[in-house]
Write a protein that holds these residues in place. Structure first.
Motif, PDB file in Angstrom:
ATOM      1  N   SER A   1       4.309  12.278  -5.302  1.00  0.00           N
ATOM      2  CA  SER A   1       5.344  12.044  -4.527  1.00  0.00           C
ATOM      3  C   SER A   1       5.042  11.157  -3.361  1.00  0.00           C
ATOM      4  O   SER A   1       4.013  11.147  -2.906  1.00  0.00           O
ATOM      5  CB  SER A   1       6.194  13.072  -4.149  1.00  0.00           C
ATOM      6  N   LEU A   2       6.087  10.112  -2.983  1.00  0.00           N
ATOM      7  CA  LEU A   2       5.857   9.124  -1.967  1.00  0.00           C
ATOM      8  C   LEU A   2       5.818   9.918  -0.657  1.00  0.00           C
ATOM      9  O   LEU A   2       6.679  10.538  -0.202  1.00  0.00           O
ATOM     10  CB  LEU A   2       7.141   8.135  -2.083  1.00  0.00           C
ATOM     11  N   LEU A   3       4.695   9.409   0.115  1.00  0.00           N
ATOM     12  CA  LEU A   3       4.536   9.811   1.497  1.00  0.00           C
ATOM     13  C   LEU A   3       5.068   8.802   2.532  1.00  0.00           C
ATOM     14  O   LEU A   3       5.574   8.883   3.559  1.00  0.00           O
ATOM     15  CB  LEU A   3       2.999  10.571   1.680  1.00  0.00           C
ATOM     16  N   TRP A   4       4.217   7.706   2.121  1.00  0.00           N
ATOM     17  CA  TRP A   4       4.667   6.442   3.132  1.00  0.00           C
ATOM     18  C   TRP A   4       4.377   5.195   2.301  1.00  0.00           C
ATOM     19  O   TRP A   4       3.604   5.221   1.178  1.00  0.00           O
ATOM     20  CB  TRP A   4       3.711   6.663   4.204  1.00  0.00           C
ATOM     21  N   ARG A   5       4.914   4.166   2.562  1.00  0.00           N
ATOM     22  CA  ARG A   5       4.728   2.855   1.947  1.00  0.00           C
ATOM     23  C   ARG A   5       4.489   1.909   3.312  1.00  0.00           C
ATOM     24  O   ARG A   5       5.313   1.893   4.199  1.00  0.00           O
ATOM     25  CB  ARG A   5       6.056   2.431   1.006  1.00  0.00           C
ATOM     26  N   SER A   6       3.561   0.861   3.156  1.00  0.00           N
ATOM     27  CA  SER A   6       3.177   0.004   4.075  1.00  0.00           C
ATOM     28  C   SER A   6       4.411  -0.784   4.287  1.00  0.00           C
ATOM     29  O   SER A   6       5.452  -1.276   3.672  1.00  0.00           O
ATOM     30  CB  SER A   6       2.284  -1.127   3.816  1.00  0.00           C
ATOM     31  N   GLY A   7       4.769  -0.900   5.703  1.00  0.00           N
ATOM     32  CA  GLY A   7       5.985  -1.429   6.510  1.00  0.00           C
ATOM     33  C   GLY A   7       7.064  -0.476   6.986  1.00  0.00           C
ATOM     34  O   GLY A   7       7.725  -0.827   7.777  1.00  0.00           O
TER      35      GLY A   7
ATOM     36  N   GLY B   1      -2.854  -5.078  -2.604  1.00  0.00           N
ATOM     37  CA  GLY B   1      -2.207  -3.710  -2.784  1.00  0.00           C
ATOM     38  C   GLY B   1      -3.094  -2.494  -3.243  1.00  0.00           C
ATOM     39  O   GLY B   1      -4.029  -2.776  -3.802  1.00  0.00           O
ATOM     40  N   ALA B   2      -2.541  -1.321  -2.818  1.00  0.00           N
ATOM     41  CA  ALA B   2      -3.139  -0.343  -3.239  1.00  0.00           C
ATOM     42  C   ALA B   2      -2.749   1.236  -3.428  1.00  0.00           C
ATOM     43  O   ALA B   2      -1.686   1.203  -2.690  1.00  0.00           O
ATOM     44  CB  ALA B   2      -4.578   0.045  -2.490  1.00  0.00           C
ATOM     45  N   LEU B   3      -3.040   2.133  -3.972  1.00  0.00           N
ATOM     46  CA  LEU B   3      -2.427   3.572  -4.088  1.00  0.00           C
ATOM     47  C   LEU B   3      -3.491   4.507  -3.559  1.00  0.00           C
ATOM     48  O   LEU B   3      -4.402   4.423  -3.709  1.00  0.00           O
ATOM     49  CB  LEU B   3      -2.409   4.013  -5.659  1.00  0.00           C
TER      50      LEU B   3
ATOM     51  N   VAL C   1       0.697  -1.241   0.049  1.00  0.00           N
ATOM     52  CA  VAL C   1       0.105   0.127   0.011  1.00  0.00           C
ATOM     53  C   VAL C   1       1.016   1.354   0.141  1.00  0.00           C
ATOM     54  O   VAL C   1       1.651   1.413   0.922  1.00  0.00           O
ATOM     55  CB  VAL C   1      -1.055  -0.047   1.527  1.00  0.00           C
ATOM     56  N   VAL C   2       0.777   2.137  -1.283  1.00  0.00           N
ATOM     57  CA  VAL C   2       1.617   3.068  -1.194  1.00  0.00           C
ATOM     58  C   VAL C   2       0.801   4.431  -1.002  1.00  0.00           C
ATOM     59  O   VAL C   2      -0.367   4.514  -1.583  1.00  0.00           O
ATOM     60  CB  VAL C   2       2.158   3.281  -2.840  1.00  0.00           C
TER      61      VAL C   2
END
Length: 321
Positions: A46-52, A81-83, A38-39
């Motif tokens: 832009s990336l804020l957080w990714r699961s884990g 998974g998901a965005l 999950v992104v």
């Protein structure tokens, strides 16, 4: 706050532009999501957080909202998974983070910024302690921040919930005339005033897309008059508040910028202070806690002291973009 209007106008233009192109970015496509991943993205992709990864207070707000809208993290991971695209403006978030870190000397402090026209949270910086959330994880006496609304009933109409989960506990916010509010609630109320009395639900998530590309959730951004079904009555109320708060010399000479410095005291000691500044394009609330002793640079914790300096510095960050 003389440059408040052009600064916030530039931010909204930036958000609109990046929002229009986010799905054209290769790295934001659903195909880029690993199985079960999950992104969470900023509004610009832009990336804020990714699961884990470790969960920050901001991510915690996003994940709680996912539960509330029926797409909890565990279900998204189990589905492949998901965005998750948020309302957070990456540059505003970075700028606010820098300001809080540089100016507040480790005090309990936060910056919360909401777009009045949609209810989207554009910046959410809950302090410098990663274990504490001084934007949505604490309640403090609102003091004069509640005065323009006249009563807790009108604050409820402006979007402040009666109860909220605060630090894992169900907490009453509007049970007495002395409202106990989170900075997030104060920003919500003044975003409604900034939108001419139309309330748009405060939210962190724009939409959720599964790995296969199907949209699972999209936030509604439509608003409703705060005072019943008559938009004229709500607009009249907001106009009265705006007229009063735009008269403060701190607001400078920008026609539609309004501001309100607030101190909550025990005797002569300031327990905490708020600095509220808003236009129809962005509502910003700065919270600073602690006794009234000056910080290391001599700025007192008063509404017109350190909290106002934090707000002005945040505006400067926006101007630089």
């Amino acid at each position: 706050m003389k440059r408040f209007l052009p600064v916030l106008g530039a931010l909204v233009l930036l958000v609109a532009i990046v929002g229009a192109v986010v799905w054209q970015r290769p790295d934001s496509s659903p195909e880029a999501i690993a199985a079960g991943d999950v992104v969470v993205q900023h509004a610009d992709g832009s990336l804020l957080w990714r699961s884990g990864q470790p969960e920050t207070p901001l991510v915690g707000q996003v994940l709680r909202e996912l539960v509330a809208v029926g797409t909890p993290l565990d279900r998204l991971r189990e589905a492949g998974g998901a965005l998750v695209v948020t309302t957070i403006d990456a540059k505003a978030q970075t700028g606010a983070t820098e300001v809080v870190r540089q100016l507040t000397s480790g005090r309990p402090a936060s910056i919360t910024a909401i777009d009045p026209s949609t209810g989207g949270v554009r910046a959410y910086v809950p302090g410098t302690d990663p274990a504490a959330d001084y934007a949505g994880g604490v309640v403090r006496e609102a003091g004069a921040a509640a005065r323009p609304f006249g009563s807790v009933v009108l604050m409820r109409a402006a979007g402040v919930p009666e109860r909220a989960q605060v630090d894992g506990r169900d907490t009453e916010l509007l049970g007495t005339e002395a409202a106990l509010l989170r900075p997030l609630d104060v920003a919500t109320a003044y975003a409604t005033v900034g939108a001419d009395g139309v309330h748009h639900a405060t939210h962190f998530v724009t939409h959720v897309t599964e790995a296969g590309g199907n949209t699972l959730y999209r936030a509604a951004t439509g608003g409703k008059p705060a005072l019943g079904t008559d938009p004229g009555r709500s607009k009249e109320f907001a106009a009265r508040v705006n007229e009063e708060l735009r008269a403060d010399p701190l607001c400078g000479n920008t026609p539609d910028a309004a501001c309100l410095p607030v101190e909550v005291k025990d005797g002569d000691v300031v327990r905490h202070a708020w600095m509220i500044g808003y236009t129809p394009r962005l509502a910003v609330v700065v919270f600073v806690g602690g006794e009234s002793r000056p910080d290391v640079q001599g700025r007192p914790v008063t509404g017109t002291g350190l909290p106002n300096d934090v707000l002005l510095a945040f505006q400067e960050k926006l101007m630089a973009w």
